[in-house]
Scaffold this motif. Structure first.
Motif, PDB file in Angstrom:
ATOM      1  N   HIS A 164       0.839  -1.206   0.000  1.00 13.54           N
ATOM      2  CA  HIS A 164       0.000   0.000   0.000  1.00 13.54           C
ATOM      3  C   HIS A 164       0.874   1.255   0.000  1.00 13.54           C
ATOM      4  CE1 HIS A 164      -3.439   2.555   0.744  1.00 13.54           C
ATOM      5  NE2 HIS A 164      -2.861   3.038   1.828  1.00 13.54           N
ATOM      6  N   GLY A 165       1.887   1.264   0.820  1.00 14.17           N
ATOM      7  CA  GLY A 165       2.791   2.415   0.857  1.00 14.17           C
ATOM      8  C   GLY A 165       3.449   2.659  -0.490  1.00 14.17           C
ATOM      9  N   PHE A 166       3.894   1.590  -1.128  1.00 20.34           N
ATOM     10  CA  PHE A 166       4.532   1.728  -2.433  1.00 20.34           C
ATOM     11  C   PHE A 166       3.556   2.265  -3.458  1.00 20.34           C
ATOM     12  CE2 PHE A 166       6.719   0.831  -6.296  1.00 20.34           C
ATOM     13  CZ  PHE A 166       8.074   0.857  -5.961  1.00 20.34           C
ATOM     14  N   VAL A 167       2.347   1.685  -3.490  1.00 26.64           N
ATOM     15  CA  VAL A 167       1.330   2.112  -4.451  1.00 26.64           C
ATOM     16  C   VAL A 167       0.993   3.589  -4.246  1.00 26.64           C
ATOM     17  CG1 VAL A 167      -1.119   1.844  -5.062  1.00 26.64           C
ATOM     18  CG2 VAL A 167       0.356  -0.160  -4.899  1.00 26.64           C
ATOM     19  N   LEU A 168       0.817   4.007  -2.997  1.00 28.87           N
ATOM     20  CA  LEU A 168       0.486   5.409  -2.730  1.00 28.87           C
ATOM     21  C   LEU A 168       1.614   6.342  -3.111  1.00 28.87           C
ATOM     22  CD1 LEU A 168      -1.472   5.457   0.635  1.00 28.87           C
ATOM     23  CD2 LEU A 168      -2.332   5.656  -1.691  1.00 28.87           C
ATOM     24  N   LEU A 169       2.832   6.014  -2.735  1.00 24.91           N
ATOM     25  CA  LEU A 169       3.966   6.866  -3.094  1.00 24.91           C
ATOM     26  C   LEU A 169       4.128   6.971  -4.609  1.00 24.91           C
ATOM     27  CD1 LEU A 169       6.553   5.766  -0.403  1.00 24.91           C
ATOM     28  CD2 LEU A 169       5.578   8.060  -0.687  1.00 24.91           C
ATOM     29  N   GLU A 170       3.963   5.859  -5.284  1.00 24.79           N
ATOM     30  CA  GLU A 170       4.066   5.873  -6.744  1.00 24.79           C
ATOM     31  C   GLU A 170       2.961   6.731  -7.350  1.00 24.79           C
ATOM     32  OE1 GLU A 170       5.196   2.679 -10.162  1.00 24.79           O
ATOM     33  OE2 GLU A 170       3.782   1.996  -8.640  1.00 24.79           O
ATOM     34  N   ASP A 183      12.672  -1.532 -10.420  1.00 27.96           N
ATOM     35  CA  ASP A 183      13.741  -2.215  -9.672  1.00 27.96           C
ATOM     36  C   ASP A 183      13.536  -2.063  -8.167  1.00 27.96           C
ATOM     37  OD1 ASP A 183      14.924  -3.015 -12.027  1.00 27.96           O
ATOM     38  OD2 ASP A 183      16.568  -1.551 -11.936  1.00 27.96           O
ATOM     39  N   SER A 184      13.110  -0.881  -7.747  1.00 25.82           N
ATOM     40  CA  SER A 184      12.839  -0.667  -6.322  1.00 25.82           C
ATOM     41  C   SER A 184      11.719  -1.585  -5.848  1.00 25.82           C
ATOM     42  CB  SER A 184      12.467   0.794  -6.048  1.00 25.82           C
ATOM     43  OG  SER A 184      13.552   1.645  -6.312  1.00 25.82           O
ATOM     44  N   PHE A 185      10.679  -1.749  -6.660  1.00 23.03           N
ATOM     45  CA  PHE A 185       9.568  -2.616  -6.301  1.00 23.03           C
ATOM     46  C   PHE A 185      10.045  -4.061  -6.175  1.00 23.03           C
ATOM     47  CE2 PHE A 185       5.712  -5.136  -7.168  1.00 23.03           C
ATOM     48  CZ  PHE A 185       4.893  -4.629  -6.173  1.00 23.03           C
ATOM     49  N   THR A 186      10.837  -4.512  -7.123  1.00 20.73           N
ATOM     50  CA  THR A 186      11.379  -5.874  -7.076  1.00 20.73           C
ATOM     51  C   THR A 186      12.209  -6.070  -5.817  1.00 20.73           C
ATOM     52  OG1 THR A 186      11.371  -6.026  -9.490  1.00 20.73           O
ATOM     53  CG2 THR A 186      12.841  -7.535  -8.310  1.00 20.73           C
ATOM     54  N   ARG A 187      12.983  -5.064  -5.457  1.00 21.79           N
ATOM     55  CA  ARG A 187      13.796  -5.161  -4.240  1.00 21.79           C
ATOM     56  C   ARG A 187      12.928  -5.172  -2.981  1.00 21.79           C
ATOM     57  NH1 ARG A 187      19.543  -2.551  -4.799  1.00 21.79           N
ATOM     58  NH2 ARG A 187      20.000  -3.112  -6.949  1.00 21.79           N
ATOM     59  N   LEU A 188      11.830  -4.422  -3.001  1.00 24.85           N
ATOM     60  CA  LEU A 188      10.907  -4.433  -1.869  1.00 24.85           C
ATOM     61  C   LEU A 188      10.359  -5.843  -1.663  1.00 24.85           C
ATOM     62  CD1 LEU A 188       9.070  -3.038   0.285  1.00 24.85           C
ATOM     63  CD2 LEU A 188       7.417  -2.732  -1.573  1.00 24.85           C
ATOM     64  N   ILE A 189       9.946  -6.481  -2.733  1.00 24.23           N
ATOM     65  CA  ILE A 189       9.370  -7.821  -2.619  1.00 24.23           C
ATOM     66  C   ILE A 189      10.451  -8.823  -2.208  1.00 24.23           C
ATOM     67  CG2 ILE A 189       8.039  -9.626  -3.787  1.00 24.23           C
ATOM     68  CD1 ILE A 189       6.694  -6.747  -3.227  1.00 24.23           C
ATOM     69  N   ALA A 190      11.667  -8.659  -2.710  1.00 20.71           N
ATOM     70  CA  ALA A 190      12.763  -9.545  -2.293  1.00 20.71           C
ATOM     71  C   ALA A 190      13.039  -9.386  -0.796  1.00 20.71           C
ATOM     72  CB  ALA A 190      14.014  -9.241  -3.112  1.00 20.71           C
ATOM     73  N   THR A 191      12.948  -8.168  -0.291  1.00 20.98           N
ATOM     74  CA  THR A 191      13.134  -7.921   1.141  1.00 20.98           C
ATOM     75  C   THR A 191      12.030  -8.591   1.946  1.00 20.98           C
ATOM     76  OG1 THR A 191      14.268  -5.839   0.687  1.00 20.98           O
ATOM     77  CG2 THR A 191      13.345  -6.114   2.903  1.00 20.98           C
ATOM     78  N   LEU A 192      10.785  -8.459   1.489  1.00 19.52           N
ATOM     79  CA  LEU A 192       9.682  -9.142   2.153  1.00 19.52           C
ATOM     80  C   LEU A 192       9.895 -10.659   2.127  1.00 19.52           C
ATOM     81  CD1 LEU A 192       6.595  -7.125   0.825  1.00 19.52           C
ATOM     82  CD2 LEU A 192       7.459  -7.169   3.177  1.00 19.52           C
ATOM     83  N   ASP A 193      10.314 -11.171   1.007  1.00 21.40           N
ATOM     84  CA  ASP A 193      10.557 -12.606   0.860  1.00 21.40           C
ATOM     85  C   ASP A 193      11.603 -13.076   1.876  1.00 21.40           C
ATOM     86  OD1 ASP A 193      10.408 -15.223  -0.573  1.00 21.40           O
ATOM     87  OD2 ASP A 193      12.458 -14.694  -1.188  1.00 21.40           O
ATOM     88  N   ARG A 194      12.707 -12.349   1.996  1.00 16.27           N
ATOM     89  CA  ARG A 194      13.752 -12.723   2.974  1.00 16.27           C
ATOM     90  C   ARG A 194      13.197 -12.685   4.388  1.00 16.27           C
ATOM     91  NH1 ARG A 194      16.795  -9.717  -0.559  1.00 16.27           N
ATOM     92  NH2 ARG A 194      16.748  -7.867   0.759  1.00 16.27           N
TER      93      ARG A 194
END
Length: 189
Positions: free
Chosen positions: A152-158, A171-182
């Motif tokens: 939600h934060g990403f969608v709103l900021l975008e 790329d930032s979005f992909t990294r966000l999801i990779a961080t969540l995954d870890r």
């Protein structure tokens, strides 16, 4: 006498198009009526005022978002499922910004059985993704909130142009999801 073709669905359709084009705060019965070629009082045969119309748009948004998440997660597990659901979430927020905003108003939506069911369906998709990580119970609910807050934060900021640096937002979005995954993998241990 009601105008031919004017029904509850047509009113919500018009409102959904308006909020996606101009934002949720721009929604008025007068604007919806003008779009439909009727006078505002005619809408009261189909909705119980502006708050009811907002609730219905929110319920539709919640249902559409849940359906998109469900389609994205189907046949996937683990990080693949997380990425697919996250991309579907972002895509829905970008493609339907007004409906997305309406779907986020939990207090208003709690009066709508359709919205409550749709919101529950979206949560169930995320819980299924989390089961693929071995996360259940209260940990799954906390993880669901974490995922929702991040997306939600990403969608709103975008949406408001909050990423001004000359750097790939994708790329930032992909990294966000990779961080969540870890983080989710750490919970499962």
């Amino acid at each position: 006498m009601p105008r031919a073709g004017l029904d509850d669905t047509a009113v919500v359709d018009a409102a959904a198009r308006l909020v996606d084009a101009d934002g949720l705060d721009s929604l008025t019965l007068a604007r919806v009526a003008a779009t439909l070629g009727v006078r505002a009082p005619s809408l009261y045969s189909h909705v119980d005022g502006l708050e009811d119309l907002r609730r219905r748009v929110g319920a539709r948004g919640a249902r559409e978002l849940a359906e998109a998440l469900g389609r994205a997660a189907a046949g996937r597990a683990g990080s693949d499922a997380l990425m697919a659901v996250a991309e579907a979430y972002r895509s829905y927020g970008r493609g339907h910004p007004g409906r997305y905003a309406a779907a986020q108003r939990a207090r208003e939506l709690s009066a709508s059985n359709e919205a409550v069911a749709a919101t529950g369906a979206a949560v169930e998709v995320v819980l299924a993704v989390l089961r693929g990580y071995g996360i259940e119970g209260d940990d799954a609910l906390h993880a669901t909130r974490t995922i929702r807050a991040a997306l939600h934060g990403f969608v709103l900021l975008e949406a408001v142009g909050g990423f001004a640096l000359d750097l790939s937002v994708d790329d930032s979005f992909t990294r966000l999801i990779a961080t969540l995954d870890r983080g989710l993998r750490a919970v499962e241990q």
